[in-house]
Design a protein around this motif. Structure first.
Motif, short mmCIF file in Angstrom:
data_model
loop_
_atom_site.label_atom_id
_atom_site.label_comp_id
_atom_site.label_asym_id
_atom_site.label_seq_id
_atom_site.Cartn_x
_atom_site.Cartn_y
_atom_site.Cartn_z
N GLU A 133 69.66 21.41 44.04
CA GLU A 133 70.07 22.18 42.99
C GLU A 133 69.12 23.05 42.36
OE1 GLU A 133 72.53 21.28 38.67
OE2 GLU A 133 71.58 19.68 39.75
N ALA A 134 68.02 22.68 42.48
CA ALA A 134 66.94 23.60 41.78
C ALA A 134 66.70 24.77 42.64
CB ALA A 134 65.78 22.91 41.83
N VAL A 135 67.10 24.89 43.87
CA VAL A 135 66.92 25.95 44.98
C VAL A 135 68.06 26.80 44.52
CG1 VAL A 135 66.77 26.64 47.31
CG2 VAL A 135 65.32 24.89 46.56
N LEU A 136 69.25 26.12 44.56
CA LEU A 136 70.42 26.99 44.28
C LEU A 136 70.32 27.63 43.19
CD1 LEU A 136 73.41 24.73 45.88
CD2 LEU A 136 72.64 27.01 46.70
N LEU A 137 70.14 26.98 42.09
CA LEU A 137 70.00 27.82 40.52
C LEU A 137 68.68 28.71 40.84
CD1 LEU A 137 70.00 24.68 38.37
CD2 LEU A 137 71.90 26.49 38.60
N LEU A 138 67.64 28.61 41.39
CA LEU A 138 66.62 29.55 41.49
C LEU A 138 67.46 31.00 42.31
CD1 LEU A 138 63.75 30.11 40.68
CD2 LEU A 138 63.11 28.96 42.97
N PHE A 139 68.00 30.78 43.16
CA PHE A 139 68.67 31.82 43.96
C PHE A 139 70.01 32.55 42.94
CE2 PHE A 139 67.09 30.21 47.88
CZ PHE A 139 66.69 31.44 48.24
N ALA A 140 70.37 31.79 42.35
CA ALA A 140 71.48 32.43 41.41
C ALA A 140 70.98 32.95 40.11
CB ALA A 140 72.26 31.18 40.91
N VAL A 141 69.93 32.53 39.61
CA VAL A 141 68.98 33.29 38.78
C VAL A 141 68.58 34.62 38.82
CG1 VAL A 141 66.93 33.22 37.35
CG2 VAL A 141 68.57 31.25 37.45
N ARG A 142 67.98 34.66 40.29
CA ARG A 142 67.40 35.80 40.83
C ARG A 142 68.69 36.97 41.16
NH1 ARG A 142 63.25 38.83 40.28
NH2 ARG A 142 62.79 40.09 42.08
N TRP A 143 69.72 36.35 41.71
CA TRP A 143 70.73 37.21 42.09
C TRP A 143 71.28 37.87 40.75
CZ3 TRP A 143 75.87 36.79 40.81
CH2 TRP A 143 76.68 37.63 41.27
N ARG A 144 71.44 36.85 39.56
CA ARG A 144 71.91 37.63 38.25
C ARG A 144 71.06 38.66 37.80
NH1 ARG A 144 73.53 33.05 33.88
NH2 ARG A 144 72.75 34.38 32.22
N TYR A 145 69.60 38.32 37.70
CA TYR A 145 68.74 39.20 37.20
C TYR A 145 68.78 40.65 37.89
CZ TYR A 145 64.60 41.77 36.41
OH TYR A 145 63.73 42.85 36.25
N LEU A 146 68.88 40.37 39.30
CA LEU A 146 68.74 41.69 39.87
C LEU A 146 70.23 42.57 39.63
CD1 LEU A 146 67.26 40.51 43.53
CD2 LEU A 146 66.28 42.00 41.57
N ARG A 147 71.30 41.92 39.43
CA ARG A 147 72.45 42.61 39.30
C ARG A 147 72.31 43.32 37.94
NH1 ARG A 147 78.21 39.63 38.44
NH2 ARG A 147 76.86 38.94 36.66
N HIS A 148 71.84 42.68 37.18
CA HIS A 148 71.95 43.23 35.59
C HIS A 148 70.89 44.33 35.71
CE1 HIS A 148 74.71 40.68 33.48
NE2 HIS A 148 74.06 39.82 34.14
N TYR A 149 69.67 43.99 36.51
CA TYR A 149 68.63 45.01 36.38
C TYR A 149 69.25 46.55 36.95
CZ TYR A 149 64.14 47.48 37.29
OH TYR A 149 63.33 48.55 37.29
N GLU A 150 69.87 46.09 38.26
CA GLU A 150 70.54 47.46 38.87
C GLU A 150 71.58 48.21 37.99
OE1 GLU A 150 73.17 48.52 42.58
OE2 GLU A 150 72.10 46.78 42.81
#
Length: 112
Positions: A54-71
């Motif tokens: 769960e921690a690894v999945l959440l870490l990937f989800a957080v990173r994906w969400r950040y990159l999407r908003h940053y773009e």
């Protein structure tokens, strides 16, 4: 590199805070796999591996969400992304509550 859209770097601070939280959850899960086997037996591995996944999945989800908003924030002609729906904080919050309940149950049942 594009110009900073936010001089206070609020999205970066928020992303880093989420990453620290997920890494702390990962560390707690790994520690549980190390400490709990004498108490819970094979169930401790199940809890620990579930927490790590769960921690690894959440870490990937957080990173994906950040990159999407940053773009979205740095590309002038890009349409805005939909606002977050709260599933990510709810998942991490629920996991933390479950871990706390399990910890409390262990503390109350361990005989010294």
């Amino acid at each position: 590199m594009s110009a900073l859209f936010d001089p206070g770097l609020q999205p970066e601070r928020t992303g880093l805070a989420w990453q620290r939280t997920c890494l702390a959850f990962l560390a707690g899960s790994l520690l549980a796999m190390k400490v709990l086997p004498p108490i819970l037996g094979p169930w401790s591995l199940l809890l620990g591996v579930g927490g790590v996944l769960e921690a690894v999945l959440l870490l990937f989800a957080v990173r994906w969400r950040y990159l999407r908003h940053y773009e979205t924030l740095t590309t002038p002609d890009r349409p805005p992304v939909r606002a977050a729906d709260g599933r990510l904080p709810a998942a991490l919050g629920a996991s933390t509550v479950v871990a706390g309940i399990i910890s409390l149950a262990l503390v109350l049942t361990i005989r010294t």
